[in-house]
Design a protein around this motif. Structure first.
Motif, mmCIF file in Angstrom:
data_model
loop_
_atom_site.group_PDB
_atom_site.id
_atom_site.type_symbol
_atom_site.label_atom_id
_atom_site.label_comp_id
_atom_site.label_asym_id
_atom_site.label_seq_id
_atom_site.Cartn_x
_atom_site.Cartn_y
_atom_site.Cartn_z
ATOM 1 N N ASP A 1 5.224 1.165 5.938
ATOM 2 C CA ASP A 1 4.889 2.528 5.090
ATOM 3 C C ASP A 1 3.293 2.411 4.227
ATOM 4 O OD1 ASP A 1 6.198 3.300 7.078
ATOM 5 O OD2 ASP A 1 7.852 4.108 6.342
ATOM 6 N N GLN A 2 3.376 2.062 3.463
ATOM 7 C CA GLN A 2 2.394 2.283 2.320
ATOM 8 C C GLN A 2 1.287 1.276 3.195
ATOM 9 O OE1 GLN A 2 4.191 0.062 -1.590
ATOM 10 N NE2 GLN A 2 4.210 2.255 -2.451
ATOM 11 N N VAL A 3 1.778 0.004 4.218
ATOM 12 C CA VAL A 3 0.395 -0.506 4.208
ATOM 13 C C VAL A 3 -0.275 0.118 5.920
ATOM 14 C CG1 VAL A 3 0.227 -3.000 5.940
ATOM 15 C CG2 VAL A 3 1.867 -3.500 3.708
ATOM 16 N N GLN B 1 -14.299 4.123 6.191
ATOM 17 C CA GLN B 1 -15.253 2.946 7.633
ATOM 18 C C GLN B 1 -15.798 3.708 8.373
ATOM 19 O OE1 GLN B 1 -12.966 -0.304 9.337
ATOM 20 N NE2 GLN B 1 -12.950 -1.721 7.950
ATOM 21 N N GLN B 2 -14.835 4.811 8.866
ATOM 22 C CA GLN B 2 -15.601 5.711 10.341
ATOM 23 C C GLN B 2 -16.355 6.800 9.686
ATOM 24 O OE1 GLN B 2 -15.312 5.270 13.235
ATOM 25 N NE2 GLN B 2 -16.201 7.549 13.778
ATOM 26 N N GLU C 1 -5.051 2.880 7.881
ATOM 27 C CA GLU C 1 -5.293 4.201 7.959
ATOM 28 C C GLU C 1 -6.697 4.426 7.293
ATOM 29 O OE1 GLU C 1 -1.906 6.833 8.771
ATOM 30 O OE2 GLU C 1 -1.428 5.673 10.146
ATOM 31 N N GLY C 2 -6.336 5.154 6.270
ATOM 32 C CA GLY C 2 -7.358 5.197 5.206
ATOM 33 C C GLY C 2 -8.552 4.723 4.748
#
Length: 125
Positions: A41-43, A54-55, A48-49
């Motif tokens: 879950d942490q990974v 990047q976006q 996602e962060g």
């Protein structure tokens, strides 16, 4: 069969210990599985962060490219200004309108730059 004389029935002891060891082993495996799930879950959250960052950076870079293109287009325009304009005279008029002091000469600037060790410092003018 119920033990009525309050003595320990050692006949079931080996089976009890083996069940206890199995229970402890299963609890350890369960805890390991919970920890692995938490780490996943942490990974996932971190990835996602990173994707969001990047976006955001991509959007910011595209905006900067657009601004750069607009600046380049404005610099490429021809304003049909004749070559006989006296830039010094225009700058003097500009400085007078803004009440700016004249620009310092190169000698005046270099006299305030001092090398201290390997660092160049500007002294108070």
């Amino acid at each position: 069969m119920v033990n009525t004389n309050n003595k320990l029935d050692v006949g079931y002891l080996p089976e009890s210990f083996s069940l206890l060891f199995i229970l402890v082993r299963y609890k350890g495996q369960r805890d390991t599985l919970y920890n692995q799930t938490f780490n996943l879950d942490q990974v996932t959250f971190a990835s996602e962060g990173i994707k969001d960052a990047q976006q955001t950076c991509h959007v910011d870079i595209m905006e900067l490219v657009d601004v750069s293109n607009e600046i380049q287009e404005s610099l490429d325009k021809s304003y049909n200004v004749s070559d006989d304009i006296d830039v010094e005279d225009l700058m003097g008029d500009f400085n007078e309108e803004l009440n700016l002091p004249p620009a310092p000469t190169r000698h005046a600037i270099s006299s305030h730059i001092v090398k201290v060790g390997w660092i160049w410092r500007v002294t108070n003018c």
